[in-house]
Design a protein around this motif. Structure first.
Motif, PDB file in Angstrom:
ATOM      1  N   LYS A   2      38.334   9.612  41.480  1.00 54.97           N
ATOM      2  CA  LYS A   2      38.812  10.977  41.753  1.00 54.97           C
ATOM      3  C   LYS A   2      38.535  11.881  40.558  1.00 54.97           C
ATOM      4  O   LYS A   2      38.061  13.022  40.719  1.00 54.97           O
ATOM      5  N   LEU A   3      38.821  11.400  39.340  1.00 57.89           N
ATOM      6  CA  LEU A   3      38.587  12.206  38.158  1.00 57.89           C
ATOM      7  C   LEU A   3      37.103  12.524  38.004  1.00 57.89           C
ATOM      8  O   LEU A   3      36.727  13.652  37.665  1.00 57.89           O
ATOM      9  N   TRP A   4      36.263  11.534  38.233  1.00 56.82           N
ATOM     10  CA  TRP A   4      34.811  11.758  38.173  1.00 56.82           C
ATOM     11  C   TRP A   4      34.402  12.881  39.123  1.00 56.82           C
ATOM     12  O   TRP A   4      33.713  13.837  38.721  1.00 56.82           O
ATOM     13  N   ASN A   5      34.807  12.777  40.373  1.00 58.86           N
ATOM     14  CA  ASN A   5      34.408  13.773  41.371  1.00 58.86           C
ATOM     15  C   ASN A   5      34.977  15.154  41.062  1.00 58.86           C
ATOM     16  O   ASN A   5      34.300  16.172  41.257  1.00 58.86           O
ATOM     17  N   ASP A   6      36.207  15.202  40.562  1.00 60.05           N
ATOM     18  CA  ASP A   6      36.812  16.490  40.213  1.00 60.05           C
ATOM     19  C   ASP A   6      36.059  17.151  39.057  1.00 60.05           C
ATOM     20  O   ASP A   6      35.828  18.366  39.064  1.00 60.05           O
ATOM     21  N   LEU A   7      35.682  16.364  38.065  1.00 62.48           N
ATOM     22  CA  LEU A   7      34.938  16.928  36.941  1.00 62.48           C
ATOM     23  C   LEU A   7      33.544  17.377  37.371  1.00 62.48           C
ATOM     24  O   LEU A   7      33.059  18.432  36.911  1.00 62.48           O
ATOM     25  N   MET A   8      32.902  16.622  38.251  1.00 67.44           N
ATOM     26  CA  MET A   8      31.586  17.025  38.725  1.00 67.44           C
ATOM     27  C   MET A   8      31.663  18.357  39.479  1.00 67.44           C
ATOM     28  O   MET A   8      30.797  19.227  39.310  1.00 67.44           O
ATOM     29  N   ARG A   9      32.709  18.538  40.262  1.00 63.50           N
ATOM     30  CA  ARG A   9      32.875  19.813  40.977  1.00 63.50           C
ATOM     31  C   ARG A   9      33.159  20.950  39.992  1.00 63.50           C
ATOM     32  O   ARG A   9      32.603  22.045  40.111  1.00 63.50           O
ATOM     33  N   ALA A  10      34.013  20.678  39.009  1.00 62.56           N
ATOM     34  CA  ALA A  10      34.353  21.709  38.029  1.00 62.56           C
ATOM     35  C   ALA A  10      33.138  22.122  37.206  1.00 62.56           C
ATOM     36  O   ALA A  10      33.035  23.275  36.766  1.00 62.56           O
ATOM     37  N   GLY A  11      32.210  21.196  36.999  1.00 64.95           N
ATOM     38  CA  GLY A  11      31.054  21.481  36.159  1.00 64.95           C
ATOM     39  C   GLY A  11      29.798  21.880  36.896  1.00 64.95           C
ATOM     40  O   GLY A  11      28.763  22.128  36.263  1.00 64.95           O
ATOM     41  N   GLU A  12      29.878  21.981  38.212  1.00 60.72           N
ATOM     42  CA  GLU A  12      28.674  22.246  39.006  1.00 60.72           C
ATOM     43  C   GLU A  12      27.964  23.525  38.577  1.00 60.72           C
ATOM     44  O   GLU A  12      26.740  23.558  38.407  1.00 60.72           O
ATOM     45  N   ARG A  13      28.725  24.592  38.369  1.00 63.96           N
ATOM     46  CA  ARG A  13      28.115  25.876  38.005  1.00 63.96           C
ATOM     47  C   ARG A  13      27.680  25.926  36.546  1.00 63.96           C
ATOM     48  O   ARG A  13      26.997  26.867  36.137  1.00 63.96           O
ATOM     49  N   ARG A  14      28.085  24.960  35.771  1.00 65.77           N
ATOM     50  CA  ARG A  14      27.721  24.928  34.359  1.00 65.77           C
ATOM     51  C   ARG A  14      26.633  23.900  34.065  1.00 65.77           C
ATOM     52  O   ARG A  14      26.372  23.568  32.913  1.00 65.77           O
ATOM     53  N   GLY A  15      26.003  23.373  35.102  1.00 70.32           N
ATOM     54  CA  GLY A  15      24.865  22.488  34.916  1.00 70.32           C
ATOM     55  C   GLY A  15      25.209  21.041  34.654  1.00 70.32           C
ATOM     56  O   GLY A  15      24.352  20.269  34.198  1.00 70.32           O
ATOM     57  N   LEU A  16      26.450  20.625  34.940  1.00 64.78           N
ATOM     58  CA  LEU A  16      26.851  19.236  34.704  1.00 64.78           C
ATOM     59  C   LEU A  16      26.153  18.295  35.673  1.00 64.78           C
ATOM     60  O   LEU A  16      26.135  18.532  36.887  1.00 64.78           O
ATOM     61  N   ILE A  17      25.580  17.209  35.139  1.00 62.62           N
ATOM     62  CA  ILE A  17      25.026  16.145  35.959  1.00 62.62           C
ATOM     63  C   ILE A  17      25.467  14.808  35.376  1.00 62.62           C
ATOM     64  O   ILE A  17      25.841  14.726  34.203  1.00 62.62           O
ATOM     65  N   PRO A  18      25.441  13.743  36.178  1.00 65.02           N
ATOM     66  CA  PRO A  18      25.754  12.413  35.629  1.00 65.02           C
ATOM     67  C   PRO A  18      24.636  11.959  34.708  1.00 65.02           C
ATOM     68  O   PRO A  18      23.470  12.344  34.884  1.00 65.02           O
TER      69      PRO A  18
END
Length: 375
Positions: A209-225
């Motif tokens: 859940k934390l992984w997915n929440d952070l990925m959503r929060a970072g989507e507009r800032r260019g976050l990728i795994p």
């Protein structure tokens, strides 16, 4: 043959169709999701999210915990207050490195040690063997998942997911019981990439859940795994050592360039006598940075030569995605380890020109963080 171990985040890997996993010390871990170069670049320019849940966590508690850790590690644990962490080293009596680790002071008489995954069982046995006084040591690795959010956009992403207090954490400070997108988390301002960032300790059940929440929060800032491939090139550019390559039981912290983490005036600790003798006699070898002048990439285990004589070995090497140069770390005879010294690296039977250079190869600047200001 034992099956590969999987972290609590293994189920999220399937969300990325191009993910490629490898056997990493008995763990099935992603070496890349989209490609090492893209992931490396994202961490340097925006942000990357790593699953590092394979790391080991040991809990040391009791009234004698401080005295014990002072004896077992090279750094000065007495300098820690609640909410602070420090990089340190476990030394053998002969001065070799048993492991490198980070010590977290959770409370008086309560410390968490984060150790390398391949060494977790060995470290636990080492601590138990040298335990004295009112001290209890517990391996809590199975109870902890660990995510690393790294890059200049990391603070901005955390500002969307957690309280503002987390953003004011200095390097090597942490906060417990932080609400990150509804998940109870220990958040530390640490990392292994040379960039600003956070490491997030969470219960295994809450990790996806934390992984997915952070990925959503970072989507507009260019976050990728990001996977193990990018993690290795990032740490090497920043001259962060890797246990088993750049240091080992045959290489002392002084030879590995980690003398600043050896505190001579704190009292006795395991390995002190041997390290003092080595310092007094002069270091026989030094770990230095090299840059390839000729065409070729240095790799761990390649021989290094000067005037036709073998004078060392490459411990880590790669093609730097950031610098567009072929770089490496080499353990060399001390008398040929000065910056500017010209060498040759034996790359599959061909001697290729190289030169000793200053490290780190890459250093984060104030302008490299989001908004042009270092947090």
């Amino acid at each position: 043959m034992s099956p590969l171990r999987r972290t609590p985040l293994y189920p999220v890997y399937s969300s990325y169709p191009s993910v490629r996993c490898i056997d990493f010390g008995g763990w099935e871990l992603p070496v890349q999701y989209y490609g090492m170069l893209r992931e490396h670049d994202a961490v340097r320019r925006q942000a990357g999210l790593f699953d590092v849940s394979h790391m080991g966590e040991l809990l040391v508690t009791g009234e004698g915990a401080l005295a014990f850790l002072q004896r077992i590690t090279t750094n000065d644990v007495s300098r820690l207050t609640d909410g602070r962490a420090q990089y340190s080293i476990l030394c053998a009596p002969d001065g070799g490195v048993v492991d490198d680790l980070i010590v977290y002071r959770l409370a008086s008489g309560k410390y968490m040690l984060v150790v390398n995954s391949a060494n977790a069982a060995k470290d636990f046995e080492w601590l138990q063997r040298h335990r004295f006084g009112d001290v209890r040591i517990d391996d809590i690795s199975e109870d902890v998942a660990l995510l690393a959010l790294q890059g200049p956009a990391a603070a901005g992403i955390m500002s969307q997911a957690a309280s503002a207090a987390v953003l004011s954490l200095p390097a090597f400070h942490f906060a417990s019981d932080v609400n990150v997108s509804g998940t109870r988390t220990l958040v530390s301002r640490t990392g292994y990439t040379g960039e600003d960032g956070f490491e997030l300790f969470v219960s295994p059940a809450e990790a996806p859940k934390l992984w997915n929440d952070l990925m959503r929060a970072g989507e507009r800032r260019g976050l990728i795994p990001a996977g193990l491939g990018a993690r290795d090139t990032l740490r090497l550019e920043a001259r962060l050592p890797l246990y088993g390559q750049d240091m080992s039981e045959d290489v002392s912290p002084l030879e590995a360039g980690l003398g600043s983490f050896v505190k001579w005036d704190k009292g006795e600790f395991i390995g002190k006598e041997a390290l003092l003798a080595q310092r007094s006699a002069g270091l026989p070898r030094k770990l230095v940075g090299i840059r390839m002048i000729g065409r070729g990439i240095s790799r761990s285990g390649y021989g290094v030569y000067a005037s036709g004589k073998r004078i060392g070995v490459i411990t880590s090497g790669t093609q730097s995605p950031t610098l567009k140069q072929n770089i490496g770390l080499a353990l060399l005879d001390a008398n040929v380890a000065e910056v500017g010294t010209e060498l040759q690296v034996d790359i599959r039977g061909k001697f290729v020109a190289a030169q000793v250079v200053k490290t780190p190869f890459y250093r984060r600047t104030a302008e490299s963080t989001e908004g042009g200001k270092r947090s």
